[in-house]
Design an enzyme around this catalytic site. Sequence first.
Site, short mmCIF file in Angstrom:
data_model
loop_
_atom_site.label_atom_id
_atom_site.label_comp_id
_atom_site.label_asym_id
_atom_site.label_seq_id
_atom_site.Cartn_x
_atom_site.Cartn_y
_atom_site.Cartn_z
N PHE A 259 0.83 -1.20 0.00
CA PHE A 259 0.00 0.00 0.00
C PHE A 259 0.88 1.26 0.00
O PHE A 259 1.79 1.38 -0.81
CB PHE A 259 -0.99 -0.04 1.16
CG PHE A 259 -2.03 -1.14 1.02
CD1 PHE A 259 -3.20 -0.92 0.34
CD2 PHE A 259 -1.80 -2.41 1.55
CE1 PHE A 259 -4.15 -1.93 0.19
CE2 PHE A 259 -2.73 -3.42 1.41
CZ PHE A 259 -3.91 -3.17 0.73
N SER A 260 0.62 2.20 0.92
CA SER A 260 1.28 3.51 0.83
C SER A 260 2.76 3.51 1.19
O SER A 260 3.43 4.53 1.02
CB SER A 260 0.54 4.54 1.67
OG SER A 260 -0.66 4.93 1.03
N ALA A 261 3.29 2.40 1.69
CA ALA A 261 4.74 2.33 1.82
C ALA A 261 5.40 2.47 0.45
O ALA A 261 6.57 2.81 0.34
CB ALA A 261 5.16 1.02 2.48
#
Length: 383
Positions: free
Chosen positions: A67-69
């Site tokens: 995801f947003s990593a």
Amino acid sequence: MTEIQGEIARGFEPVRDAFAENFAREQEIGAAVTVYQHGRPVVDLWAGQADADTGRAWTSDTLQFVFSATKGVTAICALVLAQRGALDLDAPVADYWPEFAAEGKGRIPVRWLLTHQAGLPVLDERVPLAEALRWDPVVEALAAQRPVWEPGTAHGYHALTYGWLVGEVVRRITGRSLGSFLREEIAAPLDLDFWIGLPAAEHHRVSRAISWEMEDLKASVDAPEVMFDPTSLAMRTHHVTEPQFDHRDPRVWAAEMPSVNGLGTAHSLARLYAALVSEVDGVRVLDERTVAEASTVHTSGVERIHGFDIRYGLGFLLPPENGQPSPLVGPRSFGHPGYGGSLGFADPEHGLGFGFVANHLGAPQLVDPRSLRLARAVYACLS
């Protein structure tokens, strides 16, 4: 008791204990954590199941949707170009992407894309998912979009649009997609198993992630109320496509959505961040000057989307000064968490690179207790 596999250097045993505690206390299913210090791995652990339905075990090369990593990895690509002199962060985006100048956006600098200040977290008209996976339709919609606040006057989390915005600047400069640039210029020299745009031949290695049910999310005290208001910016910023993307969909794995669809191992995430602050097997990705600028506060305060009081560097979350809980424990650390608990960060003071991934996705919150427990254990070892 879950069997922990991997290796750990002497003095870092508390990280293994914290990893085991996650399985005992946090309903962990499958996960991995890696820590580099001064260019070499000192923690490399994995355990559990990559697929709870089939019993497939988590292995050293299991890939996890982070995801947003992914946003931190995307920022690194842009910073490499800036370091080489191919990208001027203070130049208008429109210098590289002329169509972007529409609707009064001609003076927005590239820097504001990285700091979530461009005012473009949503689209007035959602893009059909099948078209969004082809890249150009979202890019064209963003070029035509009017900002929802005056750019530069506030910051607000560009949950999905960030990747297309930064990625299109990279594509205009290099002639390559961001995923291709990552693979050829960063992943290959470092031997990283991290992808934005996963080849079909690698799909069998992806773990099966388990998401929270909506009623459980609503019961979470850390889930912002705006996440459940369909008219809020928070809801709209996560609904750029119609329907929303499904992280279990192989079409999403294969496409490039550089805000959210990175797939990789904890080892590769840690190795990449380690190479920002140290030399790793003869390779260093960013020099000290670039790291210093990227990890300096560029904007802070309450952001417009979820109402979090946070500080941003250039594409990276930075530790708070007000004592609020944060996934970033070290005062000089910088990195990016992802929905569900994934986290990658670096710490130049201690020469650290950290990566954590898991397939039991936690509630939507800034601080996941599992990654926080592991990060605290790392710093306890250093002290």
